[in-house]
Design a protein around this motif. Structure first.
Motif, PDB file in Angstrom:
ATOM      1  N   GLY A   1       1.002  -1.020   0.003  1.00  0.00           N
ATOM      2  CA  GLY A   1       0.463  -0.099   0.059  1.00  0.00           C
ATOM      3  C   GLY A   1       0.950   1.114   0.029  1.00  0.00           C
ATOM      4  N   GLY A   2       2.177   1.133   1.193  1.00  0.00           N
ATOM      5  CA  GLY A   2       3.026   2.434   1.071  1.00  0.00           C
ATOM      6  C   GLY A   2       3.804   2.345  -0.320  1.00  0.00           C
ATOM      7  N   LEU A   3       3.934   1.255  -1.063  1.00  0.00           N
ATOM      8  CA  LEU A   3       4.403   1.919  -2.656  1.00  0.00           C
ATOM      9  C   LEU A   3       3.788   2.096  -2.995  1.00  0.00           C
ATOM     10  N   ALA A   4       2.658   1.994  -3.319  1.00  0.00           N
ATOM     11  CA  ALA A   4       1.705   2.500  -4.435  1.00  0.00           C
ATOM     12  C   ALA A   4       1.532   3.476  -4.005  1.00  0.00           C
ATOM     13  N   MET A   5       1.399   3.867  -2.704  1.00  0.00           N
ATOM     14  CA  MET A   5       0.542   5.475  -3.003  1.00  0.00           C
ATOM     15  C   MET A   5       2.156   6.172  -2.848  1.00  0.00           C
ATOM     16  N   MET A   6       3.400   6.247  -2.664  1.00  0.00           N
ATOM     17  CA  MET A   6       4.373   6.814  -3.322  1.00  0.00           C
ATOM     18  C   MET A   6       4.704   6.904  -4.775  1.00  0.00           C
TER      19      MET A   6
ATOM     20  N   ALA B   1       3.981   9.996  -9.399  1.00  0.00           N
ATOM     21  CA  ALA B   1       4.246  10.493 -11.247  1.00  0.00           C
ATOM     22  C   ALA B   1       2.662  11.479 -10.801  1.00  0.00           C
ATOM     23  N   ALA B   2       2.638  11.940 -10.203  1.00  0.00           N
ATOM     24  CA  ALA B   2       1.517  12.696 -10.071  1.00  0.00           C
ATOM     25  C   ALA B   2       2.134  14.028  -9.918  1.00  0.00           C
ATOM     26  N   ILE B   3       3.640  14.248  -9.411  1.00  0.00           N
ATOM     27  CA  ILE B   3       3.814  15.425  -9.052  1.00  0.00           C
ATOM     28  C   ILE B   3       4.535  16.010 -10.596  1.00  0.00           C
ATOM     29  N   GLY B   4       5.374  14.617 -11.159  1.00  0.00           N
ATOM     30  CA  GLY B   4       5.843  14.548 -11.792  1.00  0.00           C
ATOM     31  C   GLY B   4       7.075  14.995 -11.610  1.00  0.00           C
ATOM     32  N   ASN B   5       7.639  14.940 -11.008  1.00  0.00           N
ATOM     33  CA  ASN B   5       9.671  15.763 -10.333  1.00  0.00           C
ATOM     34  C   ASN B   5      10.563  14.492  -9.936  1.00  0.00           C
ATOM     35  N   ALA B   6      11.300  13.932 -11.038  1.00  0.00           N
ATOM     36  CA  ALA B   6      11.938  12.587 -10.704  1.00  0.00           C
ATOM     37  C   ALA B   6      13.178  13.169  -9.502  1.00  0.00           C
ATOM     38  N   ALA B   7      13.398  14.183 -10.195  1.00  0.00           N
ATOM     39  CA  ALA B   7      14.717  14.802  -9.015  1.00  0.00           C
ATOM     40  C   ALA B   7      14.051  15.342  -7.732  1.00  0.00           C
ATOM     41  N   ALA B   8      13.111  15.979  -7.522  1.00  0.00           N
ATOM     42  CA  ALA B   8      12.759  16.123  -6.237  1.00  0.00           C
ATOM     43  C   ALA B   8      12.298  14.928  -5.396  1.00  0.00           C
ATOM     44  N   SER B   9      11.483  14.295  -5.974  1.00  0.00           N
ATOM     45  CA  SER B   9      10.923  13.144  -5.643  1.00  0.00           C
ATOM     46  C   SER B   9      12.310  12.120  -5.100  1.00  0.00           C
ATOM     47  N   ALA B  10      13.200  12.026  -5.803  1.00  0.00           N
ATOM     48  CA  ALA B  10      14.519  11.449  -5.593  1.00  0.00           C
ATOM     49  C   ALA B  10      15.459  11.834  -4.468  1.00  0.00           C
TER      50      ALA B  10
END
Length: 495
Positions: free
Chosen positions: A408-413, A418-427
């Protein structure tokens, strides 16, 4: 009238195809991550329950006493069909008795020392074996992924004719895509024997059970034991009439006297305290890849023979060698550490492989920032959630619903990233969260130790150093003030 198929439909189909590819890559990454961790599953078991008495060996008389005590404690519970005694080994110097109803630690005198409660370690094993799916379905999926991984390894070699000639060539750091592709290919060459062995043996372990299930349904009226009998031996007919407990002590003393060259690791008592009971002792053979040989005894402790895993047919010996080869449980700690390094390399190859594909899409004008961000969440979110599931189990107890929290946590993350769409910030955020969780969990674990334990302190220190390293890597400058990930590919998509 719109042409068929429409451009919108094509774009959706391409997006769906990319999502399926990302899912396959993600599952292989999860198998590599969990496989790397369970190479040292005995060490994790000790780490999860640190304050348990340990011993190098246990007297056969103490094992007999413990067996009587545990069986006596099961009055009123369903009759256990299989009774296991894990004997002390170098990797797990503890005695554990497991029945169909309970699992308990045994002290050196043969007394019950407390319940076995390493649900988090079992959670890790379940992730690698079954992806937490129902057993048959999980084995099928994991076996299929093993086949896919083997095909990817072989295909990668065939697709790059110069891959061996360029085994130590790394192109300029300024040419990022070339440099990262080189690391992907170089790691593939350097770890080729491991990757192939791991993929093939994983596929065999997973699909063998599925094939056996099919054979049992077609030829043996659903009897799985009949399928495996030629390899692992057949069980005699059941006789549930009550009888005195089998003489485990005599069997263990026979092993010490007649077979001092092997080390018993398990006592397996089939149908305990019935007229049909019989004993098997699984013993490790030094310098052999087989997981062990079964030595069979009658209820009086008289030796009956072996199954043949050590000296039987070639098929038996090969089947018995798959497990150690896949999990690296041979050669002691040096081999385990090597397997962990190879496993980390496989994780990097999986991560960079998908990233290279995403970068090429961007270069062709089909950038997928949401997929890039989802992949980042998979890479960093999965290990962070594994740490978080341990913390949750430690707080909520062995019955904690770790599987629901993880998936559940992985799906939420993945969804949020994906909704934010900023890979660098998410990383950056997920890497910092992982580093912080590692440090806090290790320090918390240290505080729970009843006495200084060098092995536990060493593991906690390594976790703290890893956590600090992950946090620090995100703050290192690269050509300016822009933060960099452990793999700069994580920031490539943002440029």
């Amino acid at each position: 009238m719109a042409a068929f198929p429409s451009a919108d439909l094509v774009r959706r189909a391409l997006s769906g195809h990319a999502a399926v590819g990302l899912l396959a890559g993600g599952l292989i990454y999860l198998l590599a991550l969990s496989g790397t961790m369970i190479v040292v599953h005995e060490e994790w078991q000790r780490w999860e329950q640190p304050n348990i008495a340990e011993m190098e060996a246990i007297d056969p008389a103490a094992v007999q006493r413990a067996a009587r005590q545990v069986l006596a404690s099961e009055n009123g519970k369903p009759l256990t069909e299989h009774f296991y005694v894990h004997l002390p080994t170098d990797a797990l110097p503890r005695t554990v008795i497991t029945t169909d109803n309970q699992a308990v630690y045994i002290d050196a005198d043969g007394n019950v020392a407390g319940p076995e409660a390493h649900a988090w370690t079992e959670f890790l094993i379940g992730l690698h074996y079954y992806l937490h799916l129902p057993s048959t379905l999980g084995l099928t999926v994991v076996g299929a992924l093993g086949v896919m991984l083997a095909a990817l390894v072989v295909g990668g070699v065939l697709a790059h004719p110069r891959i061996f000639r360029d085994a130590f060539r790394l192109r300029a750091r300024g040419q990022r895509q070339l440099a990262f592709a080189d690391w992907h290919n170089r790691l593939g060459v350097w770890t080729l024997p491991f990757s192939l062995a791991s993929a093939i043996t994983g596929a065999l372990i997973g699909l063998a059970t599925v094939l056996a299930f099919a054979m049992a349904s077609i030829y043996y009226n659903g009897d799985m034991e009949a399928v495996f009998a030629p390899v692992f031996g057949a069980e005699p007919a059941h006789n549930e009439r009550a009888a005195p407990l089998a003489n485990i002590e005599a069997a263990l003393r026979h092993m010490a006297a007649a077979h001092p060259e092997v080390r018993p690791t398990y006592v397996i008592l089939h149908e305990p305290a019935t007229a049909g009971q019989y004993l098997q002792i699984l013993a490790d053979h030094p310098r052999r890849l087989i997981f062990g040989e079964y030595y069979t005894f009658d209820s009086d402790g008289h030796f009956q023979g072996t199954t043949g895993l050590a000296d039987g047919t070639l098929g038996q010996q090969l089947a018995a060698s798959v497990y150690k080869l896949h999990f690296g449980s041979f050669g002691g700690l040096p081999v385990k550490l090597a397997y962990m390094v190879f496993g980390l390399a496989l994780m990097v190859m999986t991560g960079t492989g998908v990233w290279i594909w995403l970068i090429k899409r961007r270069q062709r004008g089909r950038a997928s920032p949401r997929l890039e961000a989802a992949w980042v969440a998979t890479l960093w979110g999965a290990p962070a959630l594994l740490v978080l599931t341990y913390d949750y189990r430690a707080l909520a107890g062995p019955e904690a619903q770790m599987t629901a929290l993880f998936w559940g946590g992985l799906a939420m993350m993945i969804g949020c990233s994906a909704a934010i769409g900023n890979a660098a910030a998410s990383a950056r955020w997920l890497r910092a969260a992982l580093g912080g969780l590692l440090c806090l969990t290790a320090l918390w674990h240290l505080a729970t130790l009843d006495a200084p334990m060098p092995a536990m302190i060493t593991m906690d220190a390594l976790l703290v150093l890893t956590g600090i390293g992950m946090i620090a890597c995100g703050r290192l400058p690269r050509g300016g003030s822009k933060p960099v990930g452990i793999s700069p590919l994580l920031d490539q998509s943002a440029e």
